[in-house]
Every structure is written in structure tokens, then in C-alpha cells.
Design an enzyme around this catalytic site. Structure first.
Site, short mmCIF file in Angstrom:
data_model
loop_
_atom_site.label_atom_id
_atom_site.label_comp_id
_atom_site.label_asym_id
_atom_site.label_seq_id
_atom_site.Cartn_x
_atom_site.Cartn_y
_atom_site.Cartn_z
CE LYS A 136 -8.93 3.76 -2.69
NZ LYS A 136 -7.60 4.30 -2.30
N GLY B 99 -0.08 -3.10 -7.94
CA GLY B 99 0.31 -2.82 -6.56
C GLY B 99 1.02 -4.01 -5.93
CB SER B 100 1.59 -4.82 -2.38
OG SER B 100 0.27 -4.95 -1.86
NE ARG B 101 4.17 -12.29 -3.96
CZ ARG B 101 5.07 -13.27 -4.02
NH1 ARG B 101 4.79 -14.46 -3.49
NH2 ARG B 101 6.23 -13.10 -4.60
CD GLN B 102 -0.80 -7.59 3.10
OE1 GLN B 102 0.33 -7.09 3.19
NE2 GLN B 102 -1.64 -7.57 4.11
N GLY B 103 -1.94 -6.92 -1.60
CA GLY B 103 -3.14 -6.24 -2.06
C GLY B 103 -3.81 -6.96 -3.21
N GLY B 104 -3.03 -7.40 -4.19
CA GLY B 104 -3.59 -8.09 -5.35
C GLY B 104 -4.25 -9.40 -4.99
CD GLU C 35 8.40 -6.07 -6.07
OE1 GLU C 35 8.54 -5.27 -7.00
OE2 GLU C 35 7.28 -6.51 -5.72
CD GLU D 166 2.61 -4.44 -13.21
OE1 GLU D 166 3.51 -3.81 -12.63
OE2 GLU D 166 2.05 -4.06 -14.24
CB CYS E 46 6.34 -3.29 -11.74
SG CYS E 46 5.93 -2.42 -13.25
#
Length: 494
Positions: free
Chosen positions: A163, A220-225, A363, A244, A281
Site C-alpha cells: 500500500k 508509522g504512528s502508534r495509532q496506525g500500528g 513521541e 514499528e 524513528c
């Protein structure tokens, strides 16, 4: 169409088409059909395919690096280096695949005379199946369409569906063309590689939940992961997500090191947390310094206040950075030591260890860092134990600090996947020994790495064969060892 936006000028750049619902279903079916033929491909052919991708990317070097520069505002030198890193990863995995021993073939021959008899048992790592990869915003080449997740999954023998990231669509599209040309030139099934684009949430959800997909790679972001992880675990057949997500990468300056080289340490830190506008990161977002480090503070303050404005990758990242630095600056006991010029400015915050708050470990993705002043290393150790999992932990020492580091090392190692001494974490070498991973929320699985040759194991499963006829075994397990790989027989090297 999805268009990239130049972060400096705001210009709308050349776009690429979205993937329709009908096209997406065809992508999944082609990938599913490629699982068996690609998984059984001779190791030399697979290695040649990976090298061909690297060659195709090199042919696009001028066009793809310029595209990345325009879509991200990252300097051309950075884009050139990132392309080299991308091709280096592919060649590293090609060498690993061609050697073949990575499958960890183990053979325990039958013992018919034993009571009870032992059957013939053989095992090895085998491809997991179709892998979905999400391109990263901050690495348009090395962690995106042709990046490490794609390279390691293809090396493992897995078809890949990427993607592409909507922040740099044309760059990803060019990388996808390079891989597709390599697929054609190596006469592989079309479904070995596919690139899709679409609204992030919609197409991302379909990629994670489709039954053809057996694993996910994400940076990517914590929310996305965490959202992807929840989706993957809620499937009728849950699948692994190697994400990650978040890290502030604590760095400890020990007392004698600060006494010996305060200016050098300030210069190194400034270069590290502002590199790439802090969009790494491994950016050192928390730095412990001993009380009385005035020369260090004065030097760092001068460097930051003399720095210019930064251009972040996307408007979303910019908004998050501005909000995050504002929140940090409003916390009780925290003050702004220095700020650079421009709307998006480098910022350094200062707090006493006695006033540490856990919210300071949130972060803030961009060119900022928090300095935590300690009276003794016991304060540092206490805070380290309170931190979440990290990608890296760094120590700057002099010879006289060695006993203190020995004491603190377990806390550093417990919190991070990689411990750095007398260096800065912004720099992840592509090599066999590298570990780019760590405890949650640095990654979703601390047993893995997304950089280095061990990354291949994320997209495999163990397969064991008991009393299978030799002719039906994978070549790696056949008695004649046709691939001539290193193997274990009864627990010892053959």
C-alpha cells in the site's frame, strides 16, 4: 488520483491513480495464485530477482530521487543515499537467499532399532504466504515500496502487496514500476508483486483483513500500528503484524564524558535530533545530562537558536509536531531552553529529573528533544524503568564511567532493541547483525527486526516433515543436499 504536495511550495505534484475495488480484488487473487510457484522458486532464481530489482531502481536513480525530493522536501543528498541503502538491502537479501542456509534446515534421521523407534524428522523455515506492506512517510524509498519489508518478504519467498504512502505517491509508483519490470524480466508470476493506492483507512483495512494476506509489515504512528494490529487479531484467522510505531530513544551522558567533551556532545546531539528535520524513528528525544553541564547547555542553545525553519513531510506531521511541542512547553517544571527560527522550529526542553513526568515520553515527531538534568545516576535508572519500550538506548561515556555503565546497562538493554555507546542512534546500518526493533510500543513484536538479515524470519513459518519420501521433500531437506547449504544433523553441523 492521488497527488503529492511539495512541503516547501505547497505545489500539487503529478498524481497516480487510485486502485479500484475490482482491481484490488484481482490483486489479491493474483497474489494468492503466486504463493506456490514463487515459494518453490530455486534459490538462485530468487536471488537474481532481488538483484534485478536493485538494477531497475538504479536505472531510475535520477528520476526517482528527484521525485522523492519534491514530494518530501528531503535533500537530494539524502534521497541519493536512501536509494543506495534500498539497493544495498536488496543485494544483501539476494546474497542470503543464494547461500540458502538461512532456512535453518534440521535433520534427525530415523532410528528404527531404537525402542520405541524414532521416525525420520526434518524441519526448516518456509514462506508464510502473501505479505501486505505499508509504505512509511519518512523513508520514501528505504522503508516504502521497495524497502526493507518488501525485500525481506520477497527473499522469504512471499508475494507482496504494497500500500503506497499517499505523501509520496509518484516516488512509490516509480519504485513499483521497477519491481514490476524485474518480475517480467525474471519471468515470474505477475502476482509476486502489486502496488495499490487508495484512501488510507479504507484500502488499509482491506489489505489487513483479506483472507489471502498472511502477514503485515508497517512503519508509522502508534495509532496506525495499533489499529492494524487490532484488525489483524480480529480476523477469523488472525495474522501477525510487524509494526514499528513509537520511540523516543533515551540517551544518557555520563558525568566524566560530559566533563571531557561538552561542546562535542552538544554538536553531535544537535546534528542528530535535527537530521532530516528530526523525522527519524531513532531520533534521540530524551537526553539525560548531569547537573552542572553549563558549557553543553550554552553550546546547544547557540546551535538551536541559530538554526532555520524546517519543512516537515506532511501537514499532518507538522500539526502533530506543533501540538506536541506546545504541550511539552506547558508542562509544570518544564521550560524551553532554546528554539530556532520559523513556524516549524527546532526546540529543546529542559526538566529536572525530580520533576520528570511520564507524559514527557510521548513521541513528538520532528526536530525537538527533552533534556533531563540528573543529580546522580540513580535518578536516571529510576526513570529508565518507567519508560516504554524503545528502538534504541544510548550511553556517552569516558573511561572513568565504565563501572557506572556496567551498573546501568541492564536497564538500557531492557528498554531497547539496540544499545549504542559513544555514538548517536540516528543511523541504522544495513548489515547481518543489525537489530531495528524493541519492546512495545517501539514495535508490536520485540522478537523481530525490520533491518538486517534476520528480518527475513518475520515472513516465514516452521514446517516439519515426518517420514516424508525424499523425492517429495524441499531441496533443502533432501538427503543429497542439492543446494549444498549448511544444515544440522542430529543437532550438529553436517
Amino acid at each position: 488520483m492521488i497527488h503529492g504536495i511539495n512541503p516547501v511550495s505547497g505545489e500539487r505534484l503529478e498524481g497516480v491513480p487510485f486502485t479500484s475495488a475490482a482491481e484490488l480484488e484481482q490483486v489479491f487473487e493474483r497474489a494468492r495464485a503466486a504463493v506456490l510457484p514463487y515459494g518453490k522458486l530455486h534459490k538462485d532464481q530468487k536471488a537474481q530477482f532481488l538483484r534485478q530489482i536493485a538494477e531497475e531502481l538504479e536505472l531510475l536513480r535520477e528520476e526517482i530521487t528527484l521525485s522523492g525530493h519534491l514530494e518530501t522536501a528531503l535533500p537530494m543528498a539524502r534521497m541519493q543515499g536512501e536509494l543506495t541503502r534500498t539497493t544495498t538491502q536488496l543485494k544483501m537479501f539476494a546474497d542470503l537467499v543464494q547461500d540458502g542456509s538461512w532456512v535453518d534446515a534440521r535433520i534427525d534421521p530415523a532410528l528404527p532399532e531404537r525402542n520405541p523407534p524414532r521416525p525420520d524428522i526434518r524441519s526448516m523455515y518456509t514462506p508464510l504466504g502473501v505479505v501486505g506492506v505499508f509504505g512509511a512517510s519518512n523513508f520514501p524509498l528505504a522503508f516504502s515500496v521497495a524497502g526493507g519489508d518488501t525485500a525481506s518478504a520477497l527473499a522469504a519467498g512471499c508475494p507482496v502487496i504494497v500500500k503506497g504512502h499517499n505523501a509520496h505517491p509518484k516516488t512509490g509508483f516509480l519504485a513499483g514500476q521497477a519491481i514490476s519490470r524485474a518480475v517480467q524480466k525474471c519471468k515470474l508470476p505477475e502476482g509476486v508483486f502489486s502496488l495499490i493506492y487508495g484512501p488510507d483507512n479504507q484500502i488499509g483495512e482491506k489489505l489487513v483483513t483479506h483472507p489471502a494476506v498472511k502477514a503485515i509489515g508497517f512503519t508509522g504512528s502508534r495509532q496506525g500500528g495499533l489499529s492494524l494490529l487490532k484488525l489483524a487479531q480480529s480476523r477469523p484467522e488472525p495474522i501477525p503484524v510487524y509494526a514499528e510505531m513509537s520511540s523516543i530513544n533515551p540517551l544518557v551522558v555520563f558525568p566524566e564524558a560530559m566533563h571531557e567533551r561538552p561542546e562535542q556532545l552538544a554538536q553531535g546531539l544537535f546534528g542528530s535530533f535535527t537530521l532530516g528535520s528530526g523525522q527519524f524513528c531513532t531520533n534521540p528525544g530524551l537526553v539525560f545530562i548531569p547537573a552542572g553541564s553549563q558549557v553543553f547547555l550554552d553550546t546547544l542553545k547557540t546551535l538551536v537558536e541559530g538554526s532555520g525553519a524546517h519543512h516537515l513531510l506532511t501537514s499532518g506531521i507538522q500539526d502533530h509536531y506543533l501540538k506536541g511541542t506546545q504541550i511539552h512547553g506547558q508542562l509544570e517544571g518544564v521550560k524551553v531552553l532554546a528554539s530556532g527560527a520559523g513556524e516549524v522550529a527546532a526546540q529543546v526542553f529542559l526538566v529536572e529529573a525530580a520533576n520528570w513526568q511520564d507524559s514527557l515520553q510521548n513521541e513528538v515527531f520532528g526536530p525537538s528533544t527533552v533534556l533531563c538534568v540528573y543529580q546522580d545516576l540513580a535518578e536516571v535508572e529510576k526513570i529508565l524503568h518507567r519508560l516504554e519500550g524503545q528502538l534504541t538506548a544510548t550511553a556517552h561515556i569516558a573511561d572513568a564511567d565504565l563501572p557506572a555503565l556496567e551498573h546501568l546497562l541492564p536497564a538500557l538493554q531492557n528498554r531497547a532493541g539496540r544499545v549504542v555507546v559513544n555514538g548517536f542512534p540516528t543511523g541504522v546500518e544495513v548489515c547481518a547483525a543489525m537489530v531495528h526493533g524493541g519492546p512495545h510500543p517501539a514495535t508490536s513484536d520485540p522478537r523481530s527486526t525490520s533491518v538486517g538479515t534476520r528480518a527475513i524470519l518475520r515472513f516465514t513459518r516452521l514446517s516439519c516433515f515426518q517420514d516424508l519420501p525424499d523425492s517429495l521433500l524441499p531441496p533443502e531437506l533432501q538427503e543429497a543436499n542439492p543446494y549444498q547449504i549448511a544444515r544440522l544433523r542430529e543437532g550438529k553441523p553436517e
